[in-house]
Design an enzyme around this catalytic site. Structure first.
Site, short mmCIF file in Angstrom:
data_model
loop_
_atom_site.label_atom_id
_atom_site.label_comp_id
_atom_site.label_asym_id
_atom_site.label_seq_id
_atom_site.Cartn_x
_atom_site.Cartn_y
_atom_site.Cartn_z
N SER A 1 0.84 -1.20 0.00
CA SER A 1 0.00 0.00 0.00
C SER A 1 0.88 1.24 0.00
O SER A 1 2.02 1.21 0.48
CB SER A 1 -0.89 0.00 1.25
OG SER A 1 -1.51 1.26 1.42
N TYR B 1 -1.80 -1.03 10.16
CA TYR B 1 -1.92 -1.34 8.73
C TYR B 1 -0.68 -0.86 7.98
O TYR B 1 -0.11 -1.60 7.17
CB TYR B 1 -3.18 -0.69 8.16
CG TYR B 1 -3.42 -0.99 6.70
CD1 TYR B 1 -3.86 -2.25 6.31
CD2 TYR B 1 -3.21 -0.03 5.72
CE1 TYR B 1 -4.09 -2.54 4.97
CE2 TYR B 1 -3.44 -0.31 4.38
CZ TYR B 1 -3.88 -1.57 4.02
OH TYR B 1 -4.09 -1.85 2.68
#
Length: 306
Positions: free
Chosen positions: A181, A194
């Protein structure tokens, strides 16, 4: 001192030149056709995709099948996988194998290994991932899910790579795409777990690429920013926010570009802009409050419009 400043100036110019050359490759490839199917098929007969029931994983499943590969779909919901498998077989003619597995658990990999036995796997897409909260949240508000996030985002990449890489090494060819990401490119407060889990994927992938590139194996990490998927509550698409299909088709153009890519030109430009912001400014209370307010408003607006 004059010589020192001149040397520093030349070094800065050289770094800028290298970055410009690298970016020009993205510009060139973004206007080219996707990677020829023959290249992907040369890796092996089968592609394995984790998290194949939705979003980016589902899009890779269809796209790789269109390139002539048979596909193994691995995800938690069997009914979704069966529907997708039927559609892939009907529309592409590729063979499809379905494996049900919950990547928030640790005890699934013997079963997966048994299901993959005997398949010539040329492509692995480690896509499965878990975002504790789409809206920015402090760590303690989401820490109850921390073990599931670690299993899903980190353990899955390590274990699936172990299962597949040893066979790729013996055949001296293969392609592993690890979906990370954009928030892995620097620490992101309010997405701390995350962000950190996806940073692991980046570091792990780039190190493995160095270890195995001389053995004919490409290991690439992708660091996209916003993609409209169920995990992101189907954010409204724009020049920056891509559909899963758009992102996947464009990302396959950059398979040979290097160990790390954002996967699409718009996200590469966004990454360059964000990297220009010095850490001292980026992490200042003022900027963090501004980003939190604007990003929260953006997400709530997008979600409420669905």
């Amino acid at each position: 001192m004059e010589q020192f400043l001149l040397s520093v100036g030349l070094l800065v110019c050289l770094v800028c030149l290298v970055k410009c050359v690298g970016f020009s490759r993205y510009l060139f490839l973004s206007f080219c056709k996707a990677l020829p199917g023959s290249f992907l098929r040369s890796m092996g007969q089968w592609a394995v995709i984790t998290g194949a029931g939705d979003g980016i994983g589902k899009a890779y499943s269809f796209e790789l099948a269109r390139h002539g590969l048979n596909v193994v779909l691995i995800s938690r919901t069997l009914e979704k996988l069966q529907v997708i498998a039927e559609e892939i077989e009907r529309t592409t003619g590729s063979r499809v194998k379905v494996v049900q597995a919950d990547f928030t658990r640790e005890d699934i990999y013997d079963h997966i290994e048994e299901q993959l036995k005997g398949l010539e796997i040329g492509v692995l897409v480690n896509n499965v991932g878990m975002l504790p909260s789409l809206l920015p949240s402090h760590f303690l508000s989401t820490s109850s899910e921390s073990q599931s996030v670690i299993h899903c985002n980190i353990t899955s990449v390590v274990k699936m790579t172990q299962l597949v890489l040893k066979h790729m090494e013996s055949r001296r060819r293969g392609l592993i795409l690890n979906i990370s990401s954009g928030v892995a490119l620097r620490p992101w407060p309010l997405y701390s777990l995350y962000s950190a889990s996806k940073a692991f994927v980046c570091t792990f992938s780039k190190a493995l690429n160095v270890e195995y590139r001389d053995k004919g194996i490409i290991i690439q990490v992708l660091t996209p920013y916003s993609v409209s998927t169920p995990m992101t509550k189907y954010l409204n698409t724009s020049r920056v926010t891509k559909t899963a299909d758009e992102f996947v088709k464009e990302s396959l153009k950059y398979v040979t570009i290097g160990a790390e890519t954002c996967g699409c030109l718009a996200h590469e430009i966004l990454a360059i802009i964000l990297n220009l912001i010095p850490s001292r400014i980026f992490y200042s209370s003022t900027i963090q409050r501004f980003l939190l307010r604007r990003f929260s408003d953006y997400l709530k607006s997008n979600i409420s419009n669905r």
